[in-house]
Design a protein around this motif. Structure first.
Motif, mmCIF file in Angstrom:
data_model
loop_
_atom_site.group_PDB
_atom_site.id
_atom_site.type_symbol
_atom_site.label_atom_id
_atom_site.label_comp_id
_atom_site.label_asym_id
_atom_site.label_seq_id
_atom_site.Cartn_x
_atom_site.Cartn_y
_atom_site.Cartn_z
ATOM 1 N N SER A 218 0.820 -1.218 0.000
ATOM 2 C CA SER A 218 0.000 0.000 0.000
ATOM 3 C C SER A 218 0.850 1.262 0.000
ATOM 4 O O SER A 218 0.645 2.161 0.829
ATOM 5 C CB SER A 218 -0.942 0.003 1.206
ATOM 6 O OG SER A 218 -1.763 -1.139 1.218
ATOM 7 N N PRO A 219 1.821 1.366 -0.912
ATOM 8 C CA PRO A 219 2.682 2.552 -0.930
ATOM 9 C C PRO A 219 1.924 3.771 -1.436
ATOM 10 O O PRO A 219 0.968 3.659 -2.205
ATOM 11 C CB PRO A 219 3.788 2.158 -1.915
ATOM 12 C CG PRO A 219 3.113 1.203 -2.858
ATOM 13 C CD PRO A 219 2.145 0.427 -2.010
ATOM 14 N N ASN B 23 -5.292 3.942 -4.291
ATOM 15 C CA ASN B 23 -4.830 2.702 -4.930
ATOM 16 C C ASN B 23 -3.922 2.932 -6.129
ATOM 17 O O ASN B 23 -3.662 2.010 -6.899
ATOM 18 C CB ASN B 23 -6.022 1.836 -5.349
ATOM 19 C CG ASN B 23 -6.887 2.495 -6.410
ATOM 20 O OD1 ASN B 23 -6.608 3.608 -6.850
ATOM 21 N ND2 ASN B 23 -7.936 1.811 -6.837
ATOM 22 N N GLU B 24 -3.409 4.154 -6.292
ATOM 23 C CA GLU B 24 -2.535 4.431 -7.432
ATOM 24 C C GLU B 24 -1.063 4.243 -7.098
ATOM 25 O O GLU B 24 -0.210 4.261 -7.979
ATOM 26 C CB GLU B 24 -2.765 5.875 -7.922
ATOM 27 C CG GLU B 24 -4.157 6.128 -8.475
ATOM 28 C CD GLU B 24 -4.443 5.294 -9.704
ATOM 29 O OE1 GLU B 24 -3.511 5.078 -10.504
ATOM 30 O OE2 GLU B 24 -5.591 4.855 -9.870
ATOM 31 N N GLY C 205 -10.385 -5.931 -1.362
ATOM 32 C CA GLY C 205 -11.225 -5.607 -0.211
ATOM 33 C C GLY C 205 -11.149 -4.153 0.180
ATOM 34 O O GLY C 205 -10.837 -3.274 -0.634
ATOM 35 N N ILE C 206 -11.441 -3.868 1.455
ATOM 36 C CA ILE C 206 -11.434 -2.514 2.006
ATOM 37 C C ILE C 206 -10.449 -2.486 3.170
ATOM 38 O O ILE C 206 -10.560 -3.286 4.101
ATOM 39 C CB ILE C 206 -12.831 -2.099 2.528
ATOM 40 C CG1 ILE C 206 -13.910 -2.330 1.470
ATOM 41 C CG2 ILE C 206 -12.830 -0.640 2.975
ATOM 42 C CD1 ILE C 206 -15.326 -2.178 2.016
ATOM 43 N N GLY C 207 -9.500 -1.561 3.142
ATOM 44 C CA GLY C 207 -8.560 -1.452 4.247
ATOM 45 C C GLY C 207 -7.236 -0.883 3.780
ATOM 46 O O GLY C 207 -7.074 -0.502 2.614
ATOM 47 N N HIS C 208 -6.290 -0.808 4.690
ATOM 48 C CA HIS C 208 -4.965 -0.264 4.394
ATOM 49 C C HIS C 208 -3.921 -1.301 4.785
ATOM 50 O O HIS C 208 -3.629 -1.495 5.956
ATOM 51 C CB HIS C 208 -4.759 1.032 5.175
ATOM 52 C CG HIS C 208 -3.418 1.668 4.960
ATOM 53 N ND1 HIS C 208 -2.967 2.040 3.710
ATOM 54 C CD2 HIS C 208 -2.425 2.002 5.836
ATOM 55 C CE1 HIS C 208 -1.761 2.571 3.830
ATOM 56 N NE2 HIS C 208 -1.402 2.561 5.102
ATOM 57 N N VAL D 157 -4.308 -2.574 -1.988
ATOM 58 C CA VAL D 157 -5.719 -2.825 -1.701
ATOM 59 C C VAL D 157 -6.553 -2.031 -2.700
ATOM 60 O O VAL D 157 -6.287 -0.851 -2.934
ATOM 61 C CB VAL D 157 -6.076 -2.423 -0.258
ATOM 62 C CG1 VAL D 157 -7.544 -2.722 0.035
ATOM 63 C CG2 VAL D 157 -5.177 -3.140 0.742
ATOM 64 N N GLN D 158 -7.535 -2.668 -3.275
ATOM 65 C CA GLN D 158 -8.361 -2.018 -4.289
ATOM 66 C C GLN D 158 -9.107 -0.823 -3.729
ATOM 67 O O GLN D 158 -9.276 0.204 -4.418
ATOM 68 C CB GLN D 158 -9.357 -3.035 -4.867
ATOM 69 C CG GLN D 158 -10.238 -2.475 -5.968
ATOM 70 C CD GLN D 158 -11.073 -3.566 -6.610
ATOM 71 O OE1 GLN D 158 -10.536 -4.519 -7.169
ATOM 72 N NE2 GLN D 158 -12.380 -3.451 -6.529
#
Length: 371
Positions: free
Chosen positions: A120-121, A313-314, A337-340, A305-306
């Motif tokens: 998740s950068p 998410n880029e 999913g949803i989250g970081h 993560v989408q």
């Protein structure tokens, strides 16, 4: 090649409030448990493995004690144990801003890194406005995904969960937020709950829906708990210093005014708050972006993560380009999913991560994990 264990004690909390308040003793004990007892417990749990591999321990202190940009401070802490020529290769795993730190370290010490996982950068080197817009896009996507899941489980917000959330936020903008709550506080609580879910996907969805539904009915106890959690996780003085110090080329006040209008239309639920948040750092000296790596010597595992309301998410795609320019290959693991943090919340994402850390070989293909 010697592959040594490295333990990073990075957990910490900041619970706001007065020590003489009724809950002062409870908050003091909780802070000591996490910030003081926590590093000791984790160290003891891994002490035999650390001794066996002649590993090292990195204790990360709060920026309330050492005020410096997050990336620079952590890089300095990391650099100290790794200067000895006798030290072998290491694995670096960074999540969110930590991924930026890990990439910068790998770029400056390519011979010291045997594994590099960037989860998740944030997009490297982007200005404050672009980064804020990426984040608010992620927040809107996370809300859409939450609403879809909410409908699927027949949650307490009824047939139109997004409309219910929008109604709460609109009331807060008009000064009628739950319990007098401002729209900024309410939005932050929702975004934090989406970004750092507790339990599985259905359980966290139901929990957030119940809190919002109760608040809509006048009972703010559950929502107040989410607000407290959001403030302790994301609103400490140290996090404020980090955010402002790492911020690049901040917009002018006039530009912020334009964004308040534009983002309020483009991103109806969270856009206005996101634009106004840019004001917090206007008087802070602008930071300097870490240099892009030039010669990475290890394949990189990129995770994302989408629907990430914290980083957007880029960052994965942008970081992949940076890795290619540094002469290295990468593979992606994306959780839908949803989250970081895919490595934190998806068991599916853990399999390629563990295999990569164990073998040093990136997967042959990209991996997409269902929510």
């Amino acid at each position: 090649t010697l592959f040594r264990s490295i333990l990073v004690n990075n957990a910490g909390i900041f619970l706001r409030g007065n020590l003489v308040a009724p809950d002062g003793h409870e908050r003091w004990e909780r802070t000591m448990e996490v910030n003081v007892q926590g590093p000791f417990n984790v160290t003891m749990a891994f002490i035999e493995q650390l001794k066996h591999t002649k590993g090292c321990i990195v204790n990360v202190a709060s920026t309330n004690s050492f005020v410096a940009p997050a990336g620079r401070a952590l890089l300095q802490l990391m650099a100290v144990p790794f200067r000895e020529e006798s030290f072998g290769m290491m694995a670096l795993i960074g999540v969110g801003n930590g991924a930026q730190v890990a990439l910068a370290y790998a770029g400056s010490h390519p011979d010291k890194v045997a594994r590099l996982v960037l989860d998740s950068p944030v997009p490297p080197g982007v200005n404050a406005e672009t980064l804020a817009e990426e984040q608010v896009k992620g927040q809107q996507m996370a809300l859409d995904a939450f609403a879809a899941q909410c409908i699927a489980v027949n949650c307490a917000l009824g047939p139109d969960p997004k409309g219910a959330v929008d109604g709460l936020l609109a009331a807060a903008r008009g000064g009628r937020g739950p319990g007098g709550m401002s729209v900024a506080v309410l939005a932050n609580a929702i975004v934090t709950a989406l970004g750092f879910p507790s339990g599985d996907r259905i359980g966290s969805t139901v929990s957030l829906a119940n809190a919002l539904a109760a608040a809509r009915g006048g009972d703010t106890n559950q929502l107040n708990s989410l607000v407290t959690r959001a403030e302790s996780m994301r609103d400490s003085d140290g996090q404020f210093v980090n955010t402002c110090s790492d911020s690049l080329n901040r917009p002018t006040p006039d530009r912020v005014r334009e964004l308040v209008v534009a983002w309020g239309k483009l991103y109806p639920q969270f856009g206005t708050v996101a634009a106004l948040n840019l004001v917090k750092c206007l008087n802070w000296p602008s930071g300097t972006a870490p240099q892009d790596p030039k010669n990475l010597k290890v394949g990189v595992l990129l995770m994302g993560v989408q629907n990430d309301p914290i980083a957007g998410n880029e960052g994965v795609a942008a970081t992949a380009a940076t890795v290619i320019n540094a002469g290295a290959a990468s593979k992606r693991v994306i959780w839908q999913g949803i989250g970081h943090g895919a490595s934190i919340y998806s068991t599916c994402a853990l399999a390629p991560l563990i295999a990569y850390v164990d073998s040093g070989k990136t997967p042959e293909t990209d991996t997409y994990c269902p929510a």
